[in-house]
Design an enzyme around this catalytic site. Structure first.
Site, PDB file in Angstrom:
ATOM      1  N   VAL A   9       0.838  -1.113   0.125  1.00  0.00           N
ATOM      2  CA  VAL A   9       0.093   0.036   0.028  1.00  0.00           C
ATOM      3  C   VAL A   9       0.749   1.262   0.043  1.00  0.00           C
ATOM      4  CG1 VAL A   9      -2.040  -1.207   1.032  1.00  0.00           C
ATOM      5  CG2 VAL A   9      -0.297  -0.065   2.358  1.00  0.00           C
ATOM      6  N   SER A  10       0.418   2.330  -0.421  1.00  0.00           N
ATOM      7  CA  SER A  10       1.424   3.475  -0.778  1.00  0.00           C
ATOM      8  C   SER A  10       1.401   4.241   0.357  1.00  0.00           C
ATOM      9  CB  SER A  10       0.503   4.598  -1.694  1.00  0.00           C
ATOM     10  OG  SER A  10       0.585   3.763  -3.280  1.00  0.00           O
TER      11      SER A  10
END
Length: 194
Positions: free
Chosen positions: A11-12
């Site tokens: 996930v960013s």
């Protein structure tokens, strides 16, 4: 003997929830990065690649979780395949084994190009939004990771007699090592000449 089923999740940001990515996939071990896919430099990705062995299968939600550009994507999959590791992309139904047919290679290139295009589009929209917010006087930029007092404390403790280490300071203040290095270099350049 069959190998392990290993998941890779990315996930960013730390606020994003990674649970849904491989939900329902039976896995022996999962490696999770909370970092942008635009760079190949991700600690858990490297750890996962070092961990897997011949006969293992790496599961990933979608190709853009592995990388956001074609070159990195092809490199990561080739590196895993060279170790005798299969790569399964759950949402796209793709399997990469290293002895892939031309159609699979074409799909990899096309989907990698789409991921790269999406990243470029996101950056462009972000830049436009920032420009509009600045023009309207509403843009304040990202909140500083450390207060001035915390930055001074880190600099003092790092330079002190014991010379506390970067990793220990980063952990204590809840920031990355790169953030500590950045604040230390800013402190050095703004310090009055002695």
């Amino acid at each position: 003997m069959t190998g392990q089923r290993v998941g890779y999740v990315r996930v960013s940001t730390t606020e994003q929830n990674e649970v849904r990515q491989l939900d329902g996939v039976g896995l022996d071990k999962v490696f999770t990065d909370k970092a942008s896919g635009r760079t190949r430099d991700r600690p858990k990705l490297d750890e996962m690649i070092a961990y897997v062995r011949r006969g293992d299968t790496v599961f990933v939600h979608s190709l853009d979780r592995l990388a956001r550009n074609v070159t990195d994507l092809q490199g990561i999959i080739a590196e895993l395949n060279a170790k005798g590791v299969r790569v399964e992309v759950t949402t796209q139904g793709l399997v990469f084994t290293g002895d892939d047919n031309p159609m699979t290679k074409l799909l990899l290139q096309m989907l990698g190009a789409v991921a790269e295009f999406e990243l470029a589009t996101i950056r462009e929209r972000q830049a436009e939004g920032i420009a509009k917010a600045k023009a309207a006087g509403k843009y304040r930029g990202r909140k500083a990771a450390l207060t001035a007092e915390q930055a001074a404390e880190i600099a003092r403790r790092h330079a002190g007699g014991a010379g506390e280490g970067i990793t220990a300071l980063a952990t204590e203040f809840g920031v990355s090592r790169q953030t500590v290095y950045r604040y230390l270099s800013q402190t050095e350049t703004t310090a009055p000449p002695g």
